[in-house]
Design an enzyme around this catalytic site. Structure first.
Site, PDB file in Angstrom:
ATOM      1  N   ILE A  14    -141.714  -4.826  26.950  1.00 40.16           N
ATOM      2  CA  ILE A  14    -141.627  -6.021  27.771  1.00 40.16           C
ATOM      3  C   ILE A  14    -142.210  -5.775  29.160  1.00 40.16           C
ATOM      4  O   ILE A  14    -142.835  -6.661  29.753  1.00 40.16           O
ATOM      5  CB  ILE A  14    -140.166  -6.525  27.871  1.00 40.16           C
ATOM      6  N   LYS A  90    -133.493  -9.674  31.027  1.00 35.90           N
ATOM      7  CA  LYS A  90    -132.413 -10.158  30.166  1.00 35.90           C
ATOM      8  C   LYS A  90    -132.265  -9.224  28.956  1.00 35.90           C
ATOM      9  O   LYS A  90    -133.252  -8.616  28.515  1.00 35.90           O
ATOM     10  CB  LYS A  90    -132.653 -11.608  29.742  1.00 35.90           C
TER      11      LYS A  90
END
Length: 310
Positions: A14, A90
């Site tokens: 990510i 997150k």
């Protein structure tokens, strides 16, 4: 205005796919270092741990934590203690209690803490929120189905406790729903499907409602090998509303009004918001999505399904 000197902690998929490009296009930041056990970035000073980075003497204002949620609390605590502003990928932590502790620590230290929800930064989220504020909602159906082998290859941590399994993407849906719907959501029941060889669910069915007793369902599944679905269907008295493509597109009464295509604006928007928080001396820690996931594990019925392997 001087750029914010920032480091990325945890250089995984990510971070490479989203955080590095977003920072590279932003005038608000100067990426000065990387801290990651198993990776480094070309031409950027890299360290194995945050402690090594903090001991290096490199001037730093903020860190963006992209590590798995397991163990992130200690890293964030160390960054806050060093007087750094902190952005959390997150999910913001392994538990609600951990993130609440970080919020208290950041407030006491006078630094900004941002629990980011990238789906909320998609282009159709705020228009959907404004639209639904003026409509009578009758029911909501959330369908978030994707292929874990395609989107999370080799990420064994997501199958461990606190990795959340299918709630890793499912929490994106909950972050969108809790933003666009006008009333707080409550979990009533859940069924969680655990592969026999895994400690986290591969699918989940949720039944939720709000203070008006609006029926809300959510279907999360990581076994979808066909078309991928990231949709929220809202039936309103005035006509249907569809938020699709993970928040990039919006259709009202059957007509497309926003089609953001790809959602590459999400992380630039997140970092712009973080810069505003840092310069304004504020924090943004909304735990509504994480609380709903915690409720699902607490209230959900568990069923065993066939083993999963990549």
């Amino acid at each position: 205005m001087a750029p914010i000197r920032i480091a990325i902690v945890g250089l995984g998929k990510i971070a490479r796919d989203q955080h590095l490009p977003a920072l590279g296009r932003s005038a608000d930041y100067d990426l000065v270092a990387i801290a990651s056990r198993n990776a480094a970035a070309d031409e950027i000073p890299s360290f194995a741990t945050l402690d090594e980075l903090l001991g290096s003497g490199i001037a730093l204002d903020a860190v963006s934590l992209c590590t798995p949620p397991q163990g992130r609390h200690a890293i964030a605590r160390a960054a806050i203690a060093a007087g750094l502003h902190v952005m959390l990928e997150k999910p913001p932590g392994a538990s609600v209690s951990e993130v609440l502790d970080l919020a208290d620590a950041a407030a006491a230290k006078g630094v900004s803490l941002f629990a980011s929800w990238h789906t909320r930064a998609a282009p159709a989220i705020e228009p959907a929120r404004s639209l639904l504020a003026g409509r009578t909602i009758e029911s909501v159906s959330i369908v978030w189905r994707e292929d874990v082998r395609r989107w999370h290859p080799g990420q064994d941590w997501i199958w461990e406790p606190a990795g959340m399994g299918v709630f890793d993407p499912g929490i994106n849906a909950l972050s969108a729903a809790t933003r666009i719907l006008p009333r707080a959501l409550f979990l009533e029941a859940a069924e969680l499907s655990f592969p026999e060889n895994r400690a986290a669910p591969i699918a989940a069915q949720l039944r939720l409602s709000d203070a008006a007793r609006t029926p809300i369902s959510a279907d999360f599944d990581w076994r979808e090998t066909g078309p991928q679905s990231w949709d929220i269907h809202v039936a309103t008295k005035e006509g249907p509303v569809l938020l699709s493509k993970g928040g990039a597109a919006l259709a009202v009464d059957g007509e497309t009004v926003i089609d953001g295509g790809e959602i590459e604006v999400e992380y630039p928007n997140l970092y712009a918001h973080f810069a505003d928080l840092v310069r304004g001396g504020r924090s943004d820690v909304d735990l509504a999505p994480l609380r709903l996931v915690a409720d699902a594990f607490m209230l959900g019925r568990r069923r065993s399904v066939e083993s999963f392997s990549e």
